[in-house]
Scaffold this motif. Sequence first.
Motif, PDB file in Angstrom:
ATOM      1  N   LEU A  95       0.812  -1.220   0.000  1.00 62.75           N
ATOM      2  CA  LEU A  95       0.000   0.000   0.000  1.00 62.75           C
ATOM      3  C   LEU A  95       0.846   1.271   0.000  1.00 62.75           C
ATOM      4  CD1 LEU A  95      -2.843  -1.000   2.504  1.00 62.75           C
ATOM      5  CD2 LEU A  95      -2.762  -1.292   0.025  1.00 62.75           C
ATOM      6  N   GLU A  96       2.142   1.165  -0.212  1.00 61.22           N
ATOM      7  CA  GLU A  96       2.987   2.353  -0.332  1.00 61.22           C
ATOM      8  C   GLU A  96       3.190   2.657  -1.810  1.00 61.22           C
ATOM      9  OE1 GLU A  96       7.010   4.069   1.724  1.00 61.22           O
ATOM     10  OE2 GLU A  96       7.101   2.046   0.898  1.00 61.22           O
ATOM     11  N   PHE A  97       2.788   3.852  -2.214  1.00 58.95           N
ATOM     12  CA  PHE A  97       2.787   4.208  -3.628  1.00 58.95           C
ATOM     13  C   PHE A  97       4.129   4.822  -4.018  1.00 58.95           C
ATOM     14  CE2 PHE A  97       1.931   7.042  -7.209  1.00 58.95           C
ATOM     15  CZ  PHE A  97       1.277   6.171  -8.070  1.00 58.95           C
ATOM     16  N   LYS A  98       4.851   4.125  -4.902  1.00 55.51           N
ATOM     17  CA  LYS A  98       6.118   4.617  -5.416  1.00 55.51           C
ATOM     18  C   LYS A  98       6.235   4.260  -6.888  1.00 55.51           C
ATOM     19  CE  LYS A  98       8.910   4.500  -1.183  1.00 55.51           C
ATOM     20  NZ  LYS A  98      10.144   3.969  -0.546  1.00 55.51           N
ATOM     21  N   LEU A  99       6.612   5.273  -7.690  1.00 56.91           N
ATOM     22  CA  LEU A  99       6.789   5.043  -9.118  1.00 56.91           C
ATOM     23  C   LEU A  99       8.229   4.688  -9.466  1.00 56.91           C
ATOM     24  CD1 LEU A  99       4.576   7.859 -10.696  1.00 56.91           C
ATOM     25  CD2 LEU A  99       4.024   5.445 -10.352  1.00 56.91           C
ATOM     26  N   ILE A 100       9.138   4.839  -8.509  1.00 59.62           N
ATOM     27  CA  ILE A 100      10.541   4.468  -8.708  1.00 59.62           C
ATOM     28  C   ILE A 100      10.913   3.445  -7.645  1.00 59.62           C
ATOM     29  CG2 ILE A 100      12.928   5.276  -8.760  1.00 59.62           C
ATOM     30  CD1 ILE A 100      11.918   7.990  -9.608  1.00 59.62           C
ATOM     31  N   PRO A 101      11.406   2.271  -8.036  1.00 61.42           N
ATOM     32  CA  PRO A 101      11.753   1.245  -7.041  1.00 61.42           C
ATOM     33  C   PRO A 101      12.768   1.753  -6.022  1.00 61.42           C
ATOM     34  CG  PRO A 101      11.850   0.362  -9.274  1.00 61.42           C
ATOM     35  CD  PRO A 101      11.701   1.842  -9.406  1.00 61.42           C
ATOM     36  N   GLU A 102      12.520   1.476  -4.761  1.00 61.71           N
ATOM     37  CA  GLU A 102      13.461   1.863  -3.708  1.00 61.71           C
ATOM     38  C   GLU A 102      14.755   1.069  -3.827  1.00 61.71           C
ATOM     39  OE1 GLU A 102      13.698   1.851   1.200  1.00 61.71           O
ATOM     40  OE2 GLU A 102      11.770   1.627   0.155  1.00 61.71           O
ATOM     41  N   LYS A 103      14.636  -0.191  -4.199  1.00 64.94           N
ATOM     42  CA  LYS A 103      15.811  -1.040  -4.404  1.00 64.94           C
ATOM     43  C   LYS A 103      15.530  -1.934  -5.603  1.00 64.94           C
ATOM     44  CE  LYS A 103      18.835  -4.431  -2.151  1.00 64.94           C
ATOM     45  NZ  LYS A 103      19.067  -5.243  -0.927  1.00 64.94           N
ATOM     46  N   PHE A 104      16.279  -1.718  -6.680  1.00 63.42           N
ATOM     47  CA  PHE A 104      16.042  -2.450  -7.928  1.00 63.42           C
ATOM     48  C   PHE A 104      16.448  -3.913  -7.777  1.00 63.42           C
ATOM     49  CE2 PHE A 104      17.169  -3.992 -12.120  1.00 63.42           C
ATOM     50  CZ  PHE A 104      16.091  -3.565 -12.880  1.00 63.42           C
ATOM     51  N   SER A 105      15.577  -4.796  -8.283  1.00 62.26           N
ATOM     52  CA  SER A 105      15.859  -6.226  -8.210  1.00 62.26           C
ATOM     53  C   SER A 105      15.063  -6.966  -9.269  1.00 62.26           C
ATOM     54  CB  SER A 105      15.509  -6.761  -6.821  1.00 62.26           C
ATOM     55  OG  SER A 105      15.633  -8.174  -6.789  1.00 62.26           O
ATOM     56  N   LEU A 106      15.652  -8.038  -9.785  1.00 64.02           N
ATOM     57  CA  LEU A 106      14.970  -8.919 -10.745  1.00 64.02           C
ATOM     58  C   LEU A 106      14.572 -10.245 -10.110  1.00 64.02           C
ATOM     59  CD1 LEU A 106      17.219  -8.396 -13.915  1.00 64.02           C
ATOM     60  CD2 LEU A 106      14.978  -7.391 -13.470  1.00 64.02           C
TER      61      LEU A 106
END
Length: 290
Positions: free
Chosen positions: A44-55
């Motif tokens: 439920l936290e809205f973010k358009l940029i990942p806080e920590k990028f991961s695949l």
Amino acid sequence: MINKFSWGDAINYIILGIISIICLVPIFYVFSVSFTDPSVFIPLEFKLIPEKFSLDSYFYIANTSSFKSALSNSVIVTIAGTIINIFVTFTGAYGLSKTSLPGGKIFLALITFTLVFSAGMVPNYILVKGMHLINTYWAIILPVMTNAWSFLVVRSFMVAIPNEIEEAAKIDGCNDISLFVRIIIPLSLPAVATFVLFFAVDHWNSFFNTMLYITNTKMWTLPLLIKSMIMDSGATSGSAAAGIAADQQNVPVETVKMAAIVLSMLPIVVLYPFLQKYFVKGVMIGAVKG
């Protein structure tokens, strides 16, 4: 004369910009969540940029047997269904584009009738079950081999092809089949490309027919798998989501769900640029015919 930018134009651009943002923000959010490391994801936290990028979510969903099975099922249904759709639609439309066809007007009237009236879900299910097609690919493909709208649009396109071209081909020795394959289809490439995309998208996103006719989870397609992952994730272990695959001991986290959605969108997104030039060509042909 140079058109001046008016207040009306400004209002139109603002409205269209707002609508575009409303449509694009959910897509960006899905991509953002799918590339977010599950360990730092906060529901439920809205973010358009990942806080920590991961695949990690993509590797997880791609290595599950349920996703592989659903992907292969979707590919088979889409390829086989699209080929059958194109064959039935274009061969039938070509035949009905000829005024010399005996009973052509009756067939055309019956096809047009189905635009307004249809048998309904229950008779269709009884028919599919009576043909012993439940839990087979044909249950998803055969009921939608074509539709009246596509049929009539393709027929209108073929009616516009000059008869002189066909007459010249017959003088050169072409029979009806070679005429259709070597003359009509090449001239109809814009329509073919357009309906390949239409039919492929319909089959790839097919959900209701799969849910209705397929009860074996090993034959589920991607839309039904993703629906079960998202809608049934909070259900008990006896739910459809819990029984998707033996290697999924836990219900997938939110990032995995979003990764599955992104992976399911990619094939159509990749396909469209290759067919876009045919859309433009088709528009230009329609603009100069007269």
